[in-house]
Design a protein around this motif. Structure first.
Motif, PDB file in Angstrom:
ATOM      1  N   VAL A  64       0.845  -1.202   0.000  1.00  0.00           N
ATOM      2  CA  VAL A  64       0.000   0.000   0.000  1.00  0.00           C
ATOM      3  C   VAL A  64       0.883   1.256   0.000  1.00  0.00           C
ATOM      4  CG1 VAL A  64      -1.613   1.353   1.403  1.00  0.00           C
ATOM      5  CG2 VAL A  64      -2.057  -1.069   0.975  1.00  0.00           C
ATOM      6  N   ALA A  65       1.999   1.196   0.713  1.00  0.00           N
ATOM      7  CA  ALA A  65       2.925   2.332   0.719  1.00  0.00           C
ATOM      8  C   ALA A  65       3.419   2.611  -0.694  1.00  0.00           C
ATOM      9  CB  ALA A  65       4.103   2.044   1.656  1.00  0.00           C
ATOM     10  N   ARG A  66       3.703   1.534  -1.413  1.00  0.00           N
ATOM     11  CA  ARG A  66       4.177   1.700  -2.788  1.00  0.00           C
ATOM     12  C   ARG A  66       3.095   2.369  -3.640  1.00  0.00           C
ATOM     13  NH1 ARG A  66       7.034  -2.695  -6.918  1.00  0.00           N
ATOM     14  NH2 ARG A  66       8.854  -2.554  -5.599  1.00  0.00           N
ATOM     15  N   LEU A  67       1.839   1.972  -3.423  1.00  0.00           N
ATOM     16  CA  LEU A  67       0.715   2.577  -4.165  1.00  0.00           C
ATOM     17  C   LEU A  67       0.598   4.066  -3.856  1.00  0.00           C
ATOM     18  CD1 LEU A  67      -2.082  -0.122  -3.573  1.00  0.00           C
ATOM     19  CD2 LEU A  67      -0.938   0.356  -5.739  1.00  0.00           C
TER      20      LEU A  67
ATOM     21  N   ASP B 218      -2.498  12.190  10.525  1.00  0.00           N
ATOM     22  CA  ASP B 218      -3.195  13.381  10.014  1.00  0.00           C
ATOM     23  C   ASP B 218      -4.398  13.016   9.150  1.00  0.00           C
ATOM     24  OD1 ASP B 218      -1.323  15.130  11.201  1.00  0.00           O
ATOM     25  OD2 ASP B 218       0.090  14.715   9.572  1.00  0.00           O
ATOM     26  N   GLY B 219      -4.807  11.748   9.193  1.00  0.00           N
ATOM     27  CA  GLY B 219      -5.928  11.323   8.365  1.00  0.00           C
ATOM     28  C   GLY B 219      -7.114  10.875   9.208  1.00  0.00           C
ATOM     29  N   ASP B 220      -8.246  10.668   8.519  1.00  0.00           N
ATOM     30  CA  ASP B 220      -9.459  10.206   9.185  1.00  0.00           C
ATOM     31  C   ASP B 220      -9.578   8.700   9.002  1.00  0.00           C
ATOM     32  OD1 ASP B 220     -11.967   9.542  10.031  1.00  0.00           O
ATOM     33  OD2 ASP B 220     -13.043  10.855   8.627  1.00  0.00           O
ATOM     34  N   PRO B 221      -9.477   7.929  10.100  1.00  0.00           N
ATOM     35  CA  PRO B 221      -9.515   6.461   9.975  1.00  0.00           C
ATOM     36  C   PRO B 221     -10.859   5.935   9.507  1.00  0.00           C
ATOM     37  CG  PRO B 221      -9.519   7.112  12.294  1.00  0.00           C
ATOM     38  CD  PRO B 221      -9.279   8.365  11.487  1.00  0.00           C
ATOM     39  N   HIS B 222     -11.895   6.787   9.542  1.00  0.00           N
ATOM     40  CA  HIS B 222     -13.222   6.329   9.113  1.00  0.00           C
ATOM     41  C   HIS B 222     -13.649   6.965   7.793  1.00  0.00           C
ATOM     42  CE1 HIS B 222     -13.389   4.408  12.956  1.00  0.00           C
ATOM     43  NE2 HIS B 222     -13.136   5.563  13.552  1.00  0.00           N
ATOM     44  N   ALA B 223     -12.682   7.605   7.112  1.00  0.00           N
ATOM     45  CA  ALA B 223     -13.001   8.270   5.842  1.00  0.00           C
ATOM     46  C   ALA B 223     -13.443   7.261   4.791  1.00  0.00           C
ATOM     47  CB  ALA B 223     -11.784   9.050   5.348  1.00  0.00           C
ATOM     48  N   ILE B 224     -12.766   6.111   4.758  1.00  0.00           N
ATOM     49  CA  ILE B 224     -13.090   5.087   3.763  1.00  0.00           C
ATOM     50  C   ILE B 224     -13.296   3.769   4.507  1.00  0.00           C
ATOM     51  CG2 ILE B 224     -12.332   3.981   1.613  1.00  0.00           C
ATOM     52  CD1 ILE B 224     -10.051   6.345   1.769  1.00  0.00           C
ATOM     53  N   GLU B 225     -14.389   3.083   4.206  1.00  0.00           N
ATOM     54  CA  GLU B 225     -14.643   1.790   4.844  1.00  0.00           C
ATOM     55  C   GLU B 225     -13.987   0.677   4.034  1.00  0.00           C
ATOM     56  OE1 GLU B 225     -15.966   0.223   7.679  1.00  0.00           O
ATOM     57  OE2 GLU B 225     -15.551   2.275   8.329  1.00  0.00           O
TER      58      GLU B 225
ATOM     59  N   THR C 121      -5.999  -5.048  -2.391  1.00  0.00           N
ATOM     60  CA  THR C 121      -6.658  -4.852  -3.685  1.00  0.00           C
ATOM     61  C   THR C 121      -7.688  -3.726  -3.604  1.00  0.00           C
ATOM     62  OG1 THR C 121      -6.365  -7.194  -4.106  1.00  0.00           O
ATOM     63  CG2 THR C 121      -7.902  -6.038  -5.535  1.00  0.00           C
ATOM     64  N   ALA C 122      -8.447  -3.694  -2.507  1.00  0.00           N
ATOM     65  CA  ALA C 122      -9.470  -2.653  -2.343  1.00  0.00           C
ATOM     66  C   ALA C 122      -8.837  -1.261  -2.318  1.00  0.00           C
ATOM     67  CB  ALA C 122     -10.263  -2.895  -1.059  1.00  0.00           C
ATOM     68  N   VAL C 123      -7.691  -1.138  -1.660  1.00  0.00           N
ATOM     69  CA  VAL C 123      -6.994   0.151  -1.609  1.00  0.00           C
ATOM     70  C   VAL C 123      -6.524   0.528  -3.023  1.00  0.00           C
ATOM     71  CG1 VAL C 123      -4.997   1.412  -0.713  1.00  0.00           C
ATOM     72  CG2 VAL C 123      -6.260  -0.129   0.790  1.00  0.00           C
ATOM     73  N   ALA C 124      -5.981  -0.459  -3.745  1.00  0.00           N
ATOM     74  CA  ALA C 124      -5.500  -0.197  -5.115  1.00  0.00           C
ATOM     75  C   ALA C 124      -6.643   0.279  -6.006  1.00  0.00           C
ATOM     76  CB  ALA C 124      -4.869  -1.468  -5.693  1.00  0.00           C
ATOM     77  N   ARG C 125      -7.804  -0.397  -5.891  1.00  0.00           N
ATOM     78  CA  ARG C 125      -8.961  -0.021  -6.715  1.00  0.00           C
ATOM     79  C   ARG C 125      -9.458   1.380  -6.345  1.00  0.00           C
ATOM     80  NH1 ARG C 125      -6.820  -2.863  -9.012  1.00  0.00           N
ATOM     81  NH2 ARG C 125      -7.020  -5.115  -9.075  1.00  0.00           N
ATOM     82  N   TRP C 126      -9.475   1.666  -5.066  1.00  0.00           N
ATOM     83  CA  TRP C 126      -9.984   2.959  -4.589  1.00  0.00           C
ATOM     84  C   TRP C 126      -9.126   4.102  -5.140  1.00  0.00           C
ATOM     85  CZ3 TRP C 126      -9.227   7.467  -1.943  1.00  0.00           C
ATOM     86  CH2 TRP C 126     -10.378   8.108  -1.472  1.00  0.00           C
ATOM     87  N   ILE C 127      -7.812   3.894  -5.052  1.00  0.00           N
ATOM     88  CA  ILE C 127      -6.888   4.916  -5.564  1.00  0.00           C
ATOM     89  C   ILE C 127      -7.047   5.068  -7.079  1.00  0.00           C
ATOM     90  CG2 ILE C 127      -4.428   5.456  -5.922  1.00  0.00           C
ATOM     91  CD1 ILE C 127      -3.871   4.107  -3.219  1.00  0.00           C
TER      92      ILE C 127
ATOM     93  N   GLU D  91      -8.020   8.385  -9.273  1.00  0.00           N
ATOM     94  CA  GLU D  91      -7.148   8.918 -10.319  1.00  0.00           C
ATOM     95  C   GLU D  91      -7.862   8.992 -11.659  1.00  0.00           C
ATOM     96  OE1 GLU D  91      -3.805   6.300  -9.796  1.00  0.00           O
ATOM     97  OE2 GLU D  91      -2.776   7.699  -8.456  1.00  0.00           O
ATOM     98  N   LYS D  92      -8.684   7.966 -11.922  1.00  0.00           N
ATOM     99  CA  LYS D  92      -9.432   7.921 -13.173  1.00  0.00           C
ATOM    100  C   LYS D  92     -10.417   9.091 -13.248  1.00  0.00           C
ATOM    101  CE  LYS D  92      -9.829   3.687 -15.101  1.00  0.00           C
ATOM    102  NZ  LYS D  92     -10.303   2.325 -14.971  1.00  0.00           N
TER     103      LYS D  92
END
Lengths: 148, 357
Positions: B173-176, B193-200, B225-231, B235-236
């Protein structure tokens, strides 16, 4: 030869079907982006081959050997810095007696065997996986015909 | 207490060449050499380079540990070494070195399990481990829940990852997110500095069906995979990726599953102490969430300081010292390095122990 897999279970099932066609010395090169299902496909291969030990991501250990009637050498070249040498895989494993599956190995491992099967896993926009078998040398094309 | 065993421990299961010396539960030296820089130069791990780096670092690191501890090889009561699991070529260097030192100095050798060593290291900071205890071992290569009935010989794996290790998910995920390797520290920092509940993000293997078959197992591949798809979707759509929120939400998902399953296991087995170990145990959110959830349930959490959570020789020496004190027989000089050493083998006795088991 192209297949579609709607779920991760489908990806595993296709790996299990392919396992029936494998023989000692086979090299499979798995290609696909992060999260495509390369490890899931290998889990299916492991189930089909009836090998021991849980098939999990070998990223950290580079390679893991699963013993069985036809042993499975599961390699992950994600952290590798250069071409893979046979000696790097596992001192206990004999590639000629096993099926070797390499994730992230495109362009790094093809020299490990005279022929290999490329397994491309692409993700479509609807999240269905397209899994393509591309034979590279040997009798792979003939054997794949058995998959129907 | 000079009658406590003085043990030298050697660890080479992955990138770190670690040599530690302990007397009883007291840490005397913890020398480390790492090949991470060399790997960076090659753009990744080269197994041959890793083995060679261990080989070159071995003797100087042992000497540095002896000097720091102010003892000689002749003073040592036993030599402990990680026999597995790990990278086979890397393990081999440590095992061969340990055998050579043991043979040359006429000392007993203990080939020990890397995972149990991660548990044992806590004795150096917090004293003897109350048994039974629950070990949650999370690193780049492992994610395991261990039932420690007797650290000297009865350790059972209740569950483990069925795909990626937790630390591996952090790295990927760091690489992503365009962060450096290892991914744990930068994600931990960004998450503050982020919101842990921003994305489920999904919690792997927590559904009803999974809980039957994989009650104490983990899965982090789907999360990755879910993190990769979300990002990718962001971007898309031409929208910026809120890196801090992604990091915090990802980290929350990892820590939630780890601590939730650990708490369930502790309750089921009537265990009152959780021991955190492995590189990911240095993660601030995992520490905080474990303490919060376990203390609320009236249980304790013990975590070694971050420097002892990652791979080191002190943990191997700590386990060796525990084995010596418990009267466990040393290993045969013929023991192999076993890249897939099962958790249940805390230490190897004979070289063919896996065949006769």
């Amino acid at each position: 030869m192209k297949f579609t897999a709607a779920t991760v279970e489908d990806t595993r099932a296709l790996g299990e079907r392919l396992a029936a066609l494998l023989k000692p010395g086979d090299l499979l090169v798995l290609i696909g982006p992060l999260g495509a299902g390369k490890t899931a496909f290998t889990q299916g291969l492991g189930a089909g081959l009836g090998v021991s030990g849980a098939v999990t991501s070998p990223t950290f250990v580079i390679s893991r050997v699963h013993k069985g009637p036809l042993p499975l050498v599961h390699v992950d070249a994600y952290r590798l810095g250069g071409a893979l040498e046979v000696d790097d895989i596992d001192l206990d494993a004999d590639v000629a007696d096993s099926v070797t599956v390499v994730e992230w190995g495109e362009g790094l491992v093809e020299q490990l065997a005279e022929s290999h099967l490329e397994v491309r896993i692409d993700r479509r926009a609807d999240d269905v996986r397209e899994i393509t078998f591309v034979p590279a040398g040997g009798d792979w094309a003939d054997r794949l015909a058995g998959l129907g | 207490m000079t009658d406590e065993p003085l043990v030298l421990g050697i660890e080479t299961s992955c990138d770190e060449t670690g040599v530690g010396i302990v007397r009883g539960h007291t840490l005397l030296a913890d020398a480390i050499a790492t090949s991470v820089d060399q790997h960076a130069r090659f753009g990744g791990v080269v197994p041959e380079v890793a083995s060679r780096a261990h080989l070159e670092a071995m003797i100087p690191t042992v000497q540095r540990a002896l000097d720091t501890a102010g003892v000689t090889l002749g003073d040592i009561d036993a030599i402990a070494v990680t026999a597995g699991p790990g990278l086979s070529g890397a393990l081999l260097v440590g095992v061969a070195a340990a055998k050579a030192y043991a043979l040359a100095a006429g000392k007993p050798i203990y080939g020990v399990n890397h995972l149990s060593a991660h548990i044992a290291v806590d004795t150096l900071e917090n004293g003897p481990i109350p048994e039974p205890a629950l070990g949650l071992l999370v690193s780049g290569g492992h994610s395991s829940l261990l039932l420690v009935e007797d650290l000297a010989g009865r350790v059972e794996q209740l569950g483990a990852t069925i795909d990626d290790a937790a630390g591996e998910a952090y790295d990927k995920v760091a690489r992503l997110l365009g962060m450096p390797f290892p991914g744990g520290p930068p994600i931990d920092r960004a998450a503050k500095d982020g919101d842990p509940h921003a994305i489920e993000f999904p919690r792997g293997l927590t559904g009803h069906r999974d809980m039957e078959k994989h009650r104490y197992d983990f899965s982090f591949s789907g999360l990755k995979t879910a993190v990769a798809r979300w990002i990718e979707a962001r971007e898309k759509a031409g929208e910026p990726v809120p890196v801090n929120d992604v990091a915090a939400s990802f980290q929350e998902a990892v820590c939630d599953v780890l601590t939730r399953k650990a708490l369930d296991a502790a309750k089921e087995h009537g265990i009152e102490t959780l021991l955190l170990g492995g590189g990911v145990a240095a993660n601030s959110r995992l520490r905080a969430m474990s303490v919060e959830r376990f203390e609320k349930a009236g249980m304790r959490v013990r975590v070694p300081r971050p420097g002892l959570c990652t791979d080191n020789g002190a943990m191997v020496a700590a386990l060796g010292s525990h084995l010596v004190a418990a009267g466990v027989a040393p290993s045969d000089l013929g023991i192999p390095a076993d890249s897939a050493l099962p958790v249940e083998l805390v230490s190897m006795v004979e070289h063919d122990v896996r065949v006769t088991r």
